[in-house]
Design an enzyme around this catalytic site. Structure first.
Site, PDB file in Angstrom:
ATOM      1  N   ASP A 143     -16.715  -9.112  10.345  1.00 33.62           N
ATOM      2  CA  ASP A 143     -16.432  -7.908  10.403  1.00 33.62           C
ATOM      3  C   ASP A 143     -17.902  -7.008  11.217  1.00 33.62           C
ATOM      4  OD1 ASP A 143     -15.697  -5.973   8.220  1.00 33.62           O
ATOM      5  OD2 ASP A 143     -17.797  -5.525   8.553  1.00 33.62           O
ATOM      6  N   PHE A 144     -17.636  -6.503  12.013  1.00 33.67           N
ATOM      7  CA  PHE A 144     -18.566  -5.415  12.939  1.00 33.67           C
ATOM      8  C   PHE A 144     -19.800  -5.300  11.989  1.00 33.67           C
ATOM      9  CE2 PHE A 144     -20.613  -2.265  15.080  1.00 33.67           C
ATOM     10  CZ  PHE A 144     -20.659  -2.576  15.845  1.00 33.67           C
ATOM     11  N   ARG A 145     -19.821  -4.911  10.874  1.00 30.26           N
ATOM     12  CA  ARG A 145     -20.841  -4.416  10.486  1.00 30.26           C
ATOM     13  C   ARG A 145     -21.904  -5.347  10.219  1.00 30.26           C
ATOM     14  NH1 ARG A 145     -18.018  -0.247   6.038  1.00 30.26           N
ATOM     15  NH2 ARG A 145     -16.413  -1.411   6.387  1.00 30.26           N
ATOM     16  N   GLY A 178     -10.298  -2.295  15.342  1.00 27.93           N
ATOM     17  CA  GLY A 178     -10.335  -2.467  14.085  1.00 27.93           C
ATOM     18  C   GLY A 178     -10.274  -3.801  14.199  1.00 27.93           C
ATOM     19  N   GLY A 232     -13.444   1.962  16.586  1.00 25.91           N
ATOM     20  CA  GLY A 232     -13.729   2.888  17.682  1.00 25.91           C
ATOM     21  C   GLY A 232     -14.088   3.757  17.064  1.00 25.91           C
ATOM     22  N   GLU A 233     -14.275   4.392  15.845  1.00 22.74           N
ATOM     23  CA  GLU A 233     -14.389   5.782  15.086  1.00 22.74           C
ATOM     24  C   GLU A 233     -15.672   5.522  14.835  1.00 22.74           C
ATOM     25  OE1 GLU A 233     -11.501   6.965  11.859  1.00 22.74           O
ATOM     26  OE2 GLU A 233      -9.743   5.628  13.084  1.00 22.74           O
ATOM     27  N   ASN A 234     -16.692   3.926  14.413  1.00 24.68           N
ATOM     28  CA  ASN A 234     -17.126   4.558  13.541  1.00 24.68           C
ATOM     29  C   ASN A 234     -17.996   3.414  14.128  1.00 24.68           C
ATOM     30  OD1 ASN A 234     -16.585   5.608  10.222  1.00 24.68           O
ATOM     31  ND2 ASN A 234     -15.295   3.894  10.504  1.00 24.68           N
ATOM     32  N   LYS A 283       0.986  -0.814  -0.234  1.00 20.29           N
ATOM     33  CA  LYS A 283      -0.245  -0.025   0.005  1.00 20.29           C
ATOM     34  C   LYS A 283       0.928   1.433   0.114  1.00 20.29           C
ATOM     35  CE  LYS A 283      -2.875  -2.558   2.989  1.00 20.29           C
ATOM     36  NZ  LYS A 283      -3.662  -2.210   4.002  1.00 20.29           N
ATOM     37  N   GLU A 343      -2.777   6.220  10.238  1.00 20.33           N
ATOM     38  CA  GLU A 343      -1.262   5.808  10.543  1.00 20.33           C
ATOM     39  C   GLU A 343      -0.151   6.655   9.518  1.00 20.33           C
ATOM     40  OE1 GLU A 343      -3.136   2.235  11.374  1.00 20.33           O
ATOM     41  OE2 GLU A 343      -1.638   1.545  12.870  1.00 20.33           O
ATOM     42  N   ARG A 354       6.510   1.396   6.753  1.00 15.59           N
ATOM     43  CA  ARG A 354       5.743   0.969   8.153  1.00 15.59           C
ATOM     44  C   ARG A 354       6.419  -0.504   8.143  1.00 15.59           C
ATOM     45  NH1 ARG A 354      -0.371  -0.351   9.370  1.00 15.59           N
ATOM     46  NH2 ARG A 354      -0.178  -1.608  11.757  1.00 15.59           N
TER      47      ARG A 354
END
Ligand code: AMP
Length: 398
Positions: free
Chosen positions: A283-285, A209, A333-335, A14, A384, A90
């Site tokens: 996946d949380f969603r 995440g 955490g953000e969503n 990436k 990051e 990274r």
């Protein structure tokens, strides 16, 4: 300063080209299936996404394609590669020898090599990316930003496992912690955002995440974190179990007639939310949707995820003898409004009340505790890539 931020996996890469002063991302993208058939996804900011299928036998060809895309006369964002002033990589594991980001030289490369057995999937890939950049952009400074570095300030009592000392002596078996770039960035941002005193602050960062970890940060320095020798320890994650009784391994191995390597693979890839939901999703969603429709397997997974976070927060408040702020970051955490709600509503003993309306926020800095709460709880998005860009620019300008 234009910094090319590179994050290499074993078959992927990436990248983002970021200006360290304006924080603007000029272009970003991803090379996939390196060593197989190869695919570059390139996205210049404000332009069309381009997908190119082309052979990339190694990371060198992948980086070459990225550099060609960046200077392409039609869709590129640079006139020439001279405009790239530094490359920030990274790197997963710096072991106990590296406690900060560093400009890459032979010595740093040897440490990354030495740590390959601690990070067998990532460190070799990180090295391939570093070598490819050195070959294709000779003379440019390369900086390594380590996932483990921020946690090197942990005291011995936090990082030692209570096993025979010889394993530490011989193999450096201990807690290292990961996601350090994010914990460093978010703890700093939290102090700034909330106007805390950097030299007199106790912050808990919950990076939630697909991989999740939580850290306790006193005066900007990490004193404890949930991930361990590897990123398997700690919270319930997408597919990773987090904490469990180590005797579970032997018990299941005997019952199922499998070896420890296979069992560790199951703990990494088939456990966590995926395992608890009987394979429904990692996946949380997906799980949240199923849970809202009454699916008990999804409910179990989400309940266990939240409960483990609540327990860790309690233990870190105890470890620091108090806390000034708790920050939520990462995709969940953000969503994930219901996760924050469940966690924050369990922190009444700290004098915290959830501001339900503020908690409806996603992906931006926001205080989600009421003004009369004794501890401030906030959403603080991580970045990051920007953190790697900033650390690279800082080191190169010294
Ligand atoms: P990360 O590894 O930080 O990209 O986070 C991935 C996790 O964040 C997955 O479990 C996603 O389901 C979750 N996630 C991402 N976006 C949302 C959203 N809008 N609402 C709830 N969960 C989300």
């Amino acid at each position: 300063m234009n910094v090319l931020v590179v994050n290499c996996g074993s078959s992927s890469l990436k990248f983002q080209l970021i200006n360290s002063e304006t924080e603007a991302v000029a272009a970003k993208g991803l090379c996939e299936r390196i060593g197989l058939d190869g695919r570059l996804v390139y996205q210049p900011t404000g332009g069309e996404k381009e997908v190119t299928e082309a052979a990339m036998p190694t990371h060198t060809e992948a980086i070459k394609m990225v550099l060609d895309a960046l200077v392409n006369p039609n869709t590129g964002v640079l006139k020439s590669l001279d405009e790239v002033e530094a490359i920030g990589h990274r790197v997963l594991h710096g072991g106990a020898k590296i406690s900060d980001s560093c400009i890459i030289n032979d010595e740093v490369i040897s440490v990354i090599e030495e740590c390959c057995d601690l990070g067998p999937l990532h460190n070799p890939a990180n090295l391939m990316g570093i070598r490819a950049c050195m070959e294709l952009m000779p003379g440019k400074p390369n900086v390594a930003v380590f996932d483990t570095a921020f946690h090197q300030t942990m005291p011995e009592k936090a990082y030692m496992y209570a096993i025979p000392y010889e394993y530490y002596d011989k193999y450096k078996v201990r807690k290292y912690g990961f996601h350090g770039t994010s914990h460093r960035f978010v703890s700093k941002e939290t102090i700034k955002f909330l106007g805390l005193d950097p030299d007199n602050s106790k912050v808990i960062v919950a990076h939630l995440g697909n991989g999740s970890s939580i850290s306790a940060v006193v005066n900007g320095k990490c004193v404890d974190t949930s991930m361990g020798l590897t990123p398997l320890e700690g919270l319930v994650m997408g597919t990773r179990s987090g904490d469990l009784d180590p005797a579970v391994l032997d018990f299941i191995c005997k019952k199922e007639n499998i070896d420890v390597t296979e069992m560790v693979n199951i703990l990494n890839k088939k456990s966590g939310l995926l395992g608890l939901s009987k394979g429904l999703s990692s996946d949380f969603r997906d799980l949240n949707e199923a849970r809202e429709q009454g699916n008990e397997d999804a409910k179990r997974a989400v309940d266990c995820l939240c409960y483990r976070i609540i327990k860790y927060i309690g233990s870190y408040v105890a470890a620091m003898n108090g806390v000034d702020a708790i920050a939520f970051t990462g995709g969940i955490g953000e969503n994930a409004i219901p996760v924050r709600e469940a966690v924050v509503k369990s922190l009444g003993y700290l004098g915290i009340t959830l501001d339900e309306e503020a908690n409806q926020t996603r992906g931006e800095n926001k205080i989600i505790s009421t003004p009369d709460s004794k501890v401030t709880v906030a959403i603080v998005p991580t970045n990051e890539e920007l953190a790697i860009c900033q650390e690279t620019a800082e080191l190169v300008s010294k």
